[in-house]
Every structure is written in structure tokens, then in C-alpha cells.
Write a protein that holds these residues in place. Sequence first.
Motif, PDB file in Angstrom:
ATOM      1  N   ASP A  68       0.883  -1.276   0.223  1.00 20.65           N
ATOM      2  CA  ASP A  68      -0.078  -0.147  -0.041  1.00 20.65           C
ATOM      3  C   ASP A  68       0.817   1.237  -0.072  1.00 20.65           C
ATOM      4  O   ASP A  68       1.504   1.439   0.993  1.00 20.65           O
ATOM      5  N   ILE A  69       0.985   1.842  -1.059  1.00 20.59           N
ATOM      6  CA  ILE A  69       1.669   3.090  -1.233  1.00 20.59           C
ATOM      7  C   ILE A  69       1.264   4.310  -0.389  1.00 20.59           C
ATOM      8  O   ILE A  69       2.310   5.248  -0.098  1.00 20.59           O
ATOM      9  N   THR A  70       0.157   4.359   0.227  1.00 20.02           N
ATOM     10  CA  THR A  70       0.096   5.362   1.274  1.00 20.02           C
ATOM     11  C   THR A  70       0.511   5.024   2.539  1.00 20.02           C
ATOM     12  O   THR A  70       0.340   5.890   3.661  1.00 20.02           O
ATOM     13  N   ASN A  71       1.015   4.004   2.901  1.00 24.49           N
ATOM     14  CA  ASN A  71       1.837   3.603   4.177  1.00 24.49           C
ATOM     15  C   ASN A  71       2.980   4.302   3.852  1.00 24.49           C
ATOM     16  O   ASN A  71       3.821   3.949   2.873  1.00 24.49           O
ATOM     17  N   PRO A  72       3.575   5.377   4.694  1.00 29.67           N
ATOM     18  CA  PRO A  72       4.770   6.046   4.269  1.00 29.67           C
ATOM     19  C   PRO A  72       6.169   5.481   4.086  1.00 29.67           C
ATOM     20  O   PRO A  72       7.057   6.051   3.910  1.00 29.67           O
ATOM     21  N   TYR A  73       6.147   4.230   4.555  1.00 31.04           N
ATOM     22  CA  TYR A  73       7.544   3.520   4.330  1.00 31.04           C
ATOM     23  C   TYR A  73       7.745   3.036   2.810  1.00 31.04           C
ATOM     24  O   TYR A  73       8.705   2.900   2.517  1.00 31.04           O
ATOM     25  N   PRO A 149      15.528 -14.990  -5.020  1.00 30.02           N
ATOM     26  CA  PRO A 149      16.318 -13.587  -4.727  1.00 30.02           C
ATOM     27  C   PRO A 149      15.538 -12.681  -3.724  1.00 30.02           C
ATOM     28  O   PRO A 149      14.415 -12.489  -3.893  1.00 30.02           O
ATOM     29  N   SER A 150      16.175 -12.115  -2.969  1.00 35.81           N
ATOM     30  CA  SER A 150      15.590 -11.044  -1.930  1.00 35.81           C
ATOM     31  C   SER A 150      16.267  -9.858  -1.461  1.00 35.81           C
ATOM     32  O   SER A 150      17.456 -10.337  -1.351  1.00 35.81           O
ATOM     33  N   VAL A 151      15.706  -8.928  -1.129  1.00 32.16           N
ATOM     34  CA  VAL A 151      16.383  -7.662  -0.573  1.00 32.16           C
ATOM     35  C   VAL A 151      15.792  -7.367   0.871  1.00 32.16           C
ATOM     36  O   VAL A 151      14.433  -7.175   0.558  1.00 32.16           O
ATOM     37  N   TYR A 152      16.294  -7.467   1.846  1.00 31.35           N
ATOM     38  CA  TYR A 152      15.534  -7.079   3.167  1.00 31.35           C
ATOM     39  C   TYR A 152      16.383  -6.552   4.224  1.00 31.35           C
ATOM     40  O   TYR A 152      17.594  -6.763   4.313  1.00 31.35           O
ATOM     41  N   ALA A 153      15.774  -5.990   5.281  1.00 36.30           N
ATOM     42  CA  ALA A 153      16.666  -5.453   6.279  1.00 36.30           C
ATOM     43  C   ALA A 153      16.497  -6.735   7.347  1.00 36.30           C
ATOM     44  O   ALA A 153      15.915  -7.534   7.508  1.00 36.30           O
ATOM     45  N   ASP A 154      17.697  -6.287   8.438  1.00 43.10           N
ATOM     46  CA  ASP A 154      17.846  -7.260   9.174  1.00 43.10           C
ATOM     47  C   ASP A 154      16.862  -7.046  10.533  1.00 43.10           C
ATOM     48  O   ASP A 154      17.243  -6.383  11.384  1.00 43.10           O
ATOM     49  N   GLY A 155      15.664  -7.263  10.176  1.00 40.80           N
ATOM     50  CA  GLY A 155      14.845  -7.070  11.455  1.00 40.80           C
ATOM     51  C   GLY A 155      15.020  -7.713  12.629  1.00 40.80           C
ATOM     52  O   GLY A 155      14.474  -7.041  13.613  1.00 40.80           O
ATOM     53  N   ILE A 263      10.431   3.777  21.176  1.00 39.28           N
ATOM     54  CA  ILE A 263      11.531   3.463  20.015  1.00 39.28           C
ATOM     55  C   ILE A 263      10.329   3.136  18.990  1.00 39.28           C
ATOM     56  O   ILE A 263       9.717   1.905  19.060  1.00 39.28           O
ATOM     57  N   GLY A 264      10.497   3.533  17.635  1.00 37.75           N
ATOM     58  CA  GLY A 264       9.743   3.026  16.559  1.00 37.75           C
ATOM     59  C   GLY A 264      10.669   2.218  15.625  1.00 37.75           C
ATOM     60  O   GLY A 264      11.645   1.803  16.085  1.00 37.75           O
ATOM     61  N   PHE A 265      10.136   1.954  14.545  1.00 31.35           N
ATOM     62  CA  PHE A 265      10.911   1.275  13.799  1.00 31.35           C
ATOM     63  C   PHE A 265      10.573   1.642  12.181  1.00 31.35           C
ATOM     64  O   PHE A 265       9.434   1.864  11.918  1.00 31.35           O
ATOM     65  N   ASP A 266      11.622   2.000  11.473  1.00 27.40           N
ATOM     66  CA  ASP A 266      11.525   2.169   9.983  1.00 27.40           C
ATOM     67  C   ASP A 266      12.311   3.621   9.770  1.00 27.40           C
ATOM     68  O   ASP A 266      13.192   3.535   8.793  1.00 27.40           O
ATOM     69  N   ASP A 267      12.246   4.461  10.542  1.00 27.54           N
ATOM     70  CA  ASP A 267      12.852   5.958  10.412  1.00 27.54           C
ATOM     71  C   ASP A 267      12.219   6.630   9.187  1.00 27.54           C
ATOM     72  O   ASP A 267      12.917   6.980   8.286  1.00 27.54           O
ATOM     73  N   GLN A 283      15.774   1.531   8.764  1.00 26.74           N
ATOM     74  CA  GLN A 283      16.207   0.745   7.890  1.00 26.74           C
ATOM     75  C   GLN A 283      16.225   1.502   6.596  1.00 26.74           C
ATOM     76  O   GLN A 283      15.547   2.467   6.379  1.00 26.74           O
ATOM     77  N   PRO A 284      17.185   1.099   5.766  1.00 27.53           N
ATOM     78  CA  PRO A 284      17.558   2.041   4.582  1.00 27.53           C
ATOM     79  C   PRO A 284      16.863   1.708   3.360  1.00 27.53           C
ATOM     80  O   PRO A 284      17.039   1.098   2.540  1.00 27.53           O
ATOM     81  N   ALA A 285      15.298   2.300   3.421  1.00 25.93           N
ATOM     82  CA  ALA A 285      14.413   1.854   2.522  1.00 25.93           C
ATOM     83  C   ALA A 285      14.792   2.172   1.346  1.00 25.93           C
ATOM     84  O   ALA A 285      14.687   1.446   0.292  1.00 25.93           O
TER      85      ALA A 285
END
Lengths: 326, 326
Positions: A68-73, A149-155, A263-267, A283-285
Amino acid sequence: MATIKDVANHAGVSVATVSRVINDTGYVHENTRQKVDEAIRQLNYSPNEVARSLFKRKSKLIGLLLPDITNPYFPELARGVEDRMQESSYRLIFGNSDEDEHKERDYIQTFVQNNVVGVISSTNDPNADTYMKLKIPVVFLDRTSNDMPSVYADGREGGRIAAQQILARGSRNVTIQQGPKHVRPAQDRYQGALEILEQSGTPYQVVQTSSFSYEQAGVSAKELFQKYPDTDGVIASNDIAAVAVLHEALRLGRQVPDELQIIGFDDIPLSSLVYPTLSTIHQPAYEMGREAAGLLIEIMENGYALHNNIQMPVSFIQRDTTRKVD
Amino acid sequence: MATIKDVANHAGVSVATVSRVINDTGYVHENTRQKVDEAIRQLNYSPNEVARSLFKRKSKLIGLLLPDITNPYFPELARGVEDRMQESSYRLIFGNSDEDEHKERDYIQTFVQNNVVGVISSTNDPNADTYMKLKIPVVFLDRTSNDMPSVYADGREGGRIAAQQILARGSRNVTIQQGPKHVRPAQDRYQGALEILEQSGTPYQVVQTSSFSYEQAGVSAKELFQKYPDTDGVIASNDIAAVAVLHEALRLGRQVPDELQIIGFDDIPLSSLVYPTLSTIHQPAYEMGREAAGLLIEIMENGYALHNNIQMPVSFIQRDTTRKVD
């Protein structure tokens, strides 16, 4: 508009020759190539991509599916993908899945019908048949998959860091928001935070959030303080949820960060705009979007990639919803 | 994967007949149509959209060009466009122009090369040659144009309302942020606010903001209070700018709304999440996206539209950065 025939006439060569130059298929003498290039330039000829895609059986279109593009992440991810794709002249067909399997399948199907040459998807089900059966390269973005193949952050590490930081800064009655159960990265962070809190022996409690929507964030924040009014530290499921918790805490007159740390998550960009500014796990989105695009391009152009699974690092961003330590 | 030939064989009809059924071109007996439909279903045949688009000289692709999807106003527009387009089976090729003329022209050109059948654009230059020369329908979104179809909010009225409200609620030393000069809707709001303040005879001052970026919002907010520390009312250029002003005001220890009122513009989801919640002028962004998509579909399918220019209403949303009035 100029046609390929006009170019051939202008350059004094056959249409087949022009086609060979445009599509880079087969030998053309350097002088001839220059004549054709010159004619293309002078006539401002632009080859029809659809006709080219039929001829070469290849388009320059990529399908991008996000929840969902309206989620600011997600706009940050999308920008990263687009900017990298643009550098290599690929274009994006874009869709929002709303985390709905049916909508997701439909989109992937229409991507294929439009002859996309690759797909980037933030799906909740990387093992779905839809992807397994695809005959074009797929890269999962912000999602882990062992087979693809995948690209992800170390959650998981992100969750650990959040818990370590909130404990190191003195919270002794921590509340963790467990994000939506079907969103894998949210569960990874949750597990990471849990791991550290378990080890520490500090009392903690878990509250459940069922979606990442703005409305749900407000409702969850209210519930959190009704159930656990004495909590002195909240590890939120993402930044939107954290901003809602901050809002509710200030409304209740809680001192942030002195009585309550968050503390949040995403920045997401918003996190440094609220007051007090939000401490969070970065997270380096944008970079993740770029990496996913780069990985897909590598696979499309070489047939394989050196590293199929790219894990991006996360880091703690100290702002004003956590106390300072020496 | 099944081909059109497989379908023809399975149904016991010619390829031409299958093509007539798929493309809905010419008479096919109802029994035959059912046989073909059944064969398509059984073989899970999915017509190649590129081949269809060459055959029918039509694709189901629409180009959508927005300035920057990471600005939280635009994802709402994009969702509106996409949801409406999806209902009519159109798909979006998407690009960010970054308000760069060159990038914009490039995108429009590749849209055309990919045989889009229509374009929706939030351009700063609706009169550019790029659009005038296009042979496919264009709708401008969030932008006004006298000559071309467009969907936009009544920005001037929005500016008027903002000024009327801030005056009615007691501000006597108002600061207006003039948004980026090349963004027409921003200038419309500014003019509307100016008009009311001039009429009222209330002292006011203008500060300039050069972009809608997050960084610029923070810088502008700081400058505003350095230059005009005594201001008691800010009409911000949009919600991001307003949240930055709110942040800076709270940081400086100003009481909001008792000493200082703030009104934003857009009503992005964030504006009800910050604390205190932001009073703002609501623009129906999602609905504007839907309207633009509907208008483009009408033009593409009928060749014309009943109403080519759709102005959407704006309204004041009273939250907690303005004082209550009876």
C-alpha cells in the motif's frame, strides 16, 4: 512521426538493416551504423516499444507490487526501485496488493500479460504458486525467501537493538507491540525484541496490532495505555504506531522520555518532524529499493546474480523519545 | 503456457474465431462463444496483452506522472487513480518527475513508446509542448488548465478559508508561508489567503518556502520564528510545513493554540496523528485521483467528456492547533 521505413530511406539502407542497428542483432558495418544513427537523430525517430518487444520478445517494463503506497514506508522503497530502474531505462508498472492474495495474483497476471521482463514484489507469501510458476525473474523486496532472490533489512537484529537500547536507558516495565501476524518482517523484529527481554529478566508485556493503518495505530495506542498505564517503555511495531503512542502519552500528560520512552521502527521522514522527535530503528528503505532493482537487473541481464539474498543493516537513531546515556 | 491455437483446437474452431471472442470484434454465435470461453478456462489461457495491443492498436496501460511519491500527499492521489483504473482493468506505468522538465519529457515519451492509451499528469507546465503534441488523452491532476481536461481542488478558496478561520479565532499578527513559486496550487492558496488578510486590514507578513521537502520544512520553520518571533498565527504552505512549524513552536516553548495558531493544507493522514492534532484545509486527494481516472476513462472510451474541468471542494478541519469559537 517518423517510421522505421523513413529512417531506412533517409539512410539509404534496408529496413532490416535499421532493425539490426536498433535491436543490436547481427553484424552491421560501422559506416552503415553511423548513417542509421544519424538518420534516427535527424528524423527524431523513436522505435515503438511494443513492436520492439514483440520483435525481440523483450520489453523494458518491470512489474512492482507493494502492499500500500499510502503507508509512508513504501514510497521510499518505490523511489529507490524507480530511480535505479530509470538509470537502466526500465519502466515500472505499479500496483498495490493491499495484502490481498487475490488482488496480488491478478496484478502479477496482468504484469505478465503486459510482457514485463521482471517483477519486484513485497508479498506476504513468497512461496505462493503465483511466483513459483513465473518464467521471468522475481526479486522479493522487504521480504525474506530462501529459494528466491530477495532484499530485506535485518529485522531480528532491529528488534534486538530496540530492546537493548530501551533497557540500557532505564525502562523497567516494557510493552512490545507485536505487529500484524502475517507480515514477516514485523514478526522478525518482535522476535528479536522478545529474545533480549527474555534474557534480561525484565518484566514486559505484549500487545497485538492487527494492521499498519493510521486508524489502527490510534486505537492500539489508546488500548495500550488502558491496559498497561504503568508501562515506562514502548517498543512500537513501526513509526506510525510509535507516533500514535507518543500522541496518546502526551495527551495523558506523561513525560516523554523521563517517565516513558518510545522506540519506533523504519525511520520514515516524519519521525524527525514530530515533537519530541522519535527515536527509532533505521531501515535503509530507499537503498533497499535500489538494491532490489540492481539485483533484478543483474539477473535479467546475466541470467544469474552473484548474491541472491541481500540483507541490509539496521541501526538505532537516537532522538528525543529516549533518554541519553553516557 | 497455452496459445491461442491450443484454445482454437480445444474448442474446435478457428484461431480467427477465438480472436473475435477475446477481442469482442465481430459476431460470434453464442454457442461458439461458450465453447471458446470454456476452452480458455480449461487451458487457463491468458491472451498476450502486447499482441492484443498491436492487434487492436490499443493497450490497457495508462501513464501516471507525479512530482514525488515520497511527498505524503501524492500517494493518496496515486491510490485514487489506481483503484479507479483497476475497476476498469487499466494498469498504470508510473514515474516521478521531481518537477524536472527534462525528466518529465522523457517519461511522457517512454509512456508513448509503451503504447499507453492515456496519461494523467501533475505537471507544473500543462501548456508544455510535450502535452500539446500528444495524440492520446491527457488529464491533469491537482493542476488547472483551461485548454485541457483537469481535476483540481479549489486552492484559492482554501487559502481564503484558512485566513478567515485564523482571523475569526483571534490571530492578529499572521505569517503566511508562500509555497514554491512554480507550483500553481500553492500559489492559488497563497493568493486566497492574501486576499482575505488584505481586506481585513490585519498586519501580516509573508515568508517564502522554496520546496515541499522535509528538510526544507524544518529550515523554513526555524527561519520563520527567527524573523517573526511575535507572530501569533501561521498559515502554512502545506501540512508537512505546518508540522515543522508546530515542532519548532513547541521546541521554543510557545503555547499552541493559546499563543500561536497554526493551519496546514492537504489534510494528510499524519495531521491527525501529531500532538496537538493539526487544524488544516482538507483536500479530497483520494477522490481527486479517482475523479481524474474516471474522467480519463470517459474521454478514452467516448471520445469526449461532459465536464472536462472538475474542481473539488475544500473544507476547514478544526483540530487542536486553532482555538475554539462559538
